[in-house]
Write a protein that holds these residues in place. Structure first.
Motif, PDB file in Angstrom:
ATOM      1  N   CYS A 200      30.607  90.094  49.694  1.00 59.24           N
ATOM      2  CA  CYS A 200      30.749  88.892  50.533  1.00 59.24           C
ATOM      3  C   CYS A 200      31.981  88.979  51.421  1.00 59.24           C
ATOM      4  O   CYS A 200      32.197  88.124  52.277  1.00 59.24           O
ATOM      5  CB  CYS A 200      30.837  87.647  49.658  1.00 59.24           C
ATOM      6  N   ALA A 202      35.025  88.799  50.061  1.00 59.58           N
ATOM      7  CA  ALA A 202      36.008  87.918  49.383  1.00 59.58           C
ATOM      8  C   ALA A 202      36.274  86.674  50.220  1.00 59.58           C
ATOM      9  O   ALA A 202      37.412  86.249  50.408  1.00 59.58           O
ATOM     10  CB  ALA A 202      37.313  88.680  49.095  1.00 59.58           C
ATOM     11  N   VAL A 203      35.208  86.065  50.700  1.00 51.98           N
ATOM     12  CA  VAL A 203      35.352  84.958  51.644  1.00 51.98           C
ATOM     13  C   VAL A 203      36.079  83.761  51.036  1.00 51.98           C
ATOM     14  O   VAL A 203      36.903  83.126  51.704  1.00 51.98           O
ATOM     15  CB  VAL A 203      33.968  84.589  52.245  1.00 51.98           C
ATOM     16  N   CYS A 211      36.892  82.468  43.634  1.00 52.26           N
ATOM     17  CA  CYS A 211      35.523  82.989  43.571  1.00 52.26           C
ATOM     18  C   CYS A 211      34.852  82.342  42.365  1.00 52.26           C
ATOM     19  O   CYS A 211      35.403  82.355  41.270  1.00 52.26           O
ATOM     20  CB  CYS A 211      35.552  84.518  43.398  1.00 52.26           C
ATOM     21  N   VAL A 212      33.658  81.767  42.582  1.00 53.40           N
ATOM     22  CA  VAL A 212      32.919  81.156  41.472  1.00 53.40           C
ATOM     23  C   VAL A 212      31.748  82.031  41.037  1.00 53.40           C
ATOM     24  O   VAL A 212      30.903  81.612  40.261  1.00 53.40           O
ATOM     25  CB  VAL A 212      32.437  79.724  41.813  1.00 53.40           C
ATOM     26  N   GLY A 213      31.685  83.247  41.554  1.00 57.57           N
ATOM     27  CA  GLY A 213      30.723  84.221  41.033  1.00 57.57           C
ATOM     28  C   GLY A 213      29.351  84.206  41.664  1.00 57.57           C
ATOM     29  O   GLY A 213      28.385  84.700  41.077  1.00 57.57           O
ATOM     30  N   CYS A 214      29.214  83.720  42.901  1.00 52.87           N
ATOM     31  CA  CYS A 214      27.863  83.482  43.428  1.00 52.87           C
ATOM     32  C   CYS A 214      27.102  84.756  43.802  1.00 52.87           C
ATOM     33  O   CYS A 214      25.904  84.688  44.054  1.00 52.87           O
ATOM     34  CB  CYS A 214      27.907  82.499  44.586  1.00 52.87           C
ATOM     35  N   TRP A 215      27.784  85.912  43.810  1.00 58.05           N
ATOM     36  CA  TRP A 215      27.028  87.146  44.084  1.00 58.05           C
ATOM     37  C   TRP A 215      26.517  87.800  42.802  1.00 58.05           C
ATOM     38  O   TRP A 215      25.980  88.899  42.827  1.00 58.05           O
ATOM     39  CB  TRP A 215      27.864  88.129  44.918  1.00 58.05           C
TER      40      TRP A 215
HETATM   41  S1  SF4 Z   1      32.025  82.593  45.227  1.00 59.41           S
HETATM   42 FE1  SF4 Z   1      30.535  83.938  46.218  1.00 59.41          FE
HETATM   43  S2  SF4 Z   1      31.090  83.960  48.409  1.00 59.41           S
HETATM   44 FE2  SF4 Z   1      32.870  83.160  47.243  1.00 59.41          FE
HETATM   45  S3  SF4 Z   1      34.140  84.970  46.866  1.00 59.41           S
HETATM   46 FE3  SF4 Z   1      32.818  84.710  45.077  1.00 59.41          FE
HETATM   47  S4  SF4 Z   1      31.020  86.006  45.465  1.00 59.41           S
HETATM   48 FE4  SF4 Z   1      32.123  85.718  47.432  1.00 59.41          FE
END
Ligand code: SF4
Ligand code: SF4
Length: 259
Positions: A200, A202-203, A211-215
């Protein structure tokens, strides 16, 4: 969109959605600078978000978004697999099961369904959301919530030229370092970057957000040590695991089963 008289030299592509928010399909449509090239390079035969006139026959490539959450979707997926040479799972729901699987296998599925949907008369044979590879062979994975153009376009380009797509191999922390961000963990702030598959850019940490782990889960991560670290910041173990499960779907279970 395609018609039956379309150029047979172009790879035939179908883009499908099961249970999800359709954000991955939308991301493809939002590639406004590239969308014409995509439609010129491929024979896009089925893409209901772009056309209500799909042609359902043999495909070179099927891109499938969403988790499998009903028997009907399972049958649809099996049928897509049967007529597609290459099947790509796109997005968190398809690759790991999605947020709808955050309580996977905890025994509360039927109660939760009833609470939200009542007698469920309009849903045919619902099941706990599962990733595509619980039912069919998946050739390539495009993670993300939603997927990013930076990964989706190279994947399409490689498939167009008969090459294998290359998944991003590092966790989010790797990209965070490339952005020269100060690590949130140094300030004892919650972040799941070490446990999460990169790609992503590291947006979130780049904007000061965790980061909440969405990937989805990073298979090489040390889950045990990271849970201990976050506990040392004052969080309970249950809270840490609940947050890890938010985007971990079914796939996360193998990594947290011994915690
Ligand atoms: S929450 Fe998702 S979009 Fe944000 S840093 Fe983590 S993986 Fe990337
Ligand atoms: S802020 Fe998060 S993603 Fe960035 S290096 Fe630290 S733990 Fe990793």
């Amino acid at each position: 969109m395609s018609s039956d008289s379309s150029d047979k030299s172009k790879p035939r592509v179908g883009i499908y959605g099961l249970t999800g928010c359709a954000g991955d399909q939308l991301l493809l449509i939002h590639c406004e600078d590239e969308i014409l090239d995509i439609f010129n390079a491929f024979d896009i035969r089925s893409f209901v978000m772009a056309s209500s006139n799909p042609i359902e026959d043999d495909m070179d490539v099927a891109l499938v978004e969403g988790s499998v959450s009903t028997e009907e979707q399972k049958e649809h997926l099996l049928e897509i697999r049967k007529r597609s040479k290459i099947l790509v799972a796109i997005g968190n729901c398809a690759t790991v099961g999605g947020v709808q699987a955050m309580y996977a296998q905890d025994g509360t599925f039927k109660d939760r369904m009833k609470k939200v949907y009542g007698d469920m008369k309009f849903i045919t044979a619902p099941m706990e959301g599962q990733p595509l590879d619980a039912f069919v062979t998946v050739d390539y994975y495009l993670p993300g919530c939603p997927i990013s153009a930076k990964q989706a376009l190279p994947l399409l380009s490689r498939l167009l030229h008969g090459a294998s797509p290359e998944p991003f191999p590092h966790p989010v922390c790797h990209e965070c370092k490339l952005q020269e961000n100060k690590c949130l963990l140094l300030d004892k702030k919650f972040c799941l970057g070490p446990l999460t598959q990169g790609g992503c850019g590291a947006v979130c940490p780049s904007h000061g957000l965790p980061c909440v782990g969405c990937w989805g889960p990073n298979p090489d991560a040390n889950f045990n040590e990271h849970v201990k670290l976050l506990e040392s910041f004052g969080m309970t173990k249950d809270e840490v695991i609940r947050r890890i499960r938010n985007f971990g779907g079914h796939k996360i279970l193998q990594y947290i089963k011994d915690l």
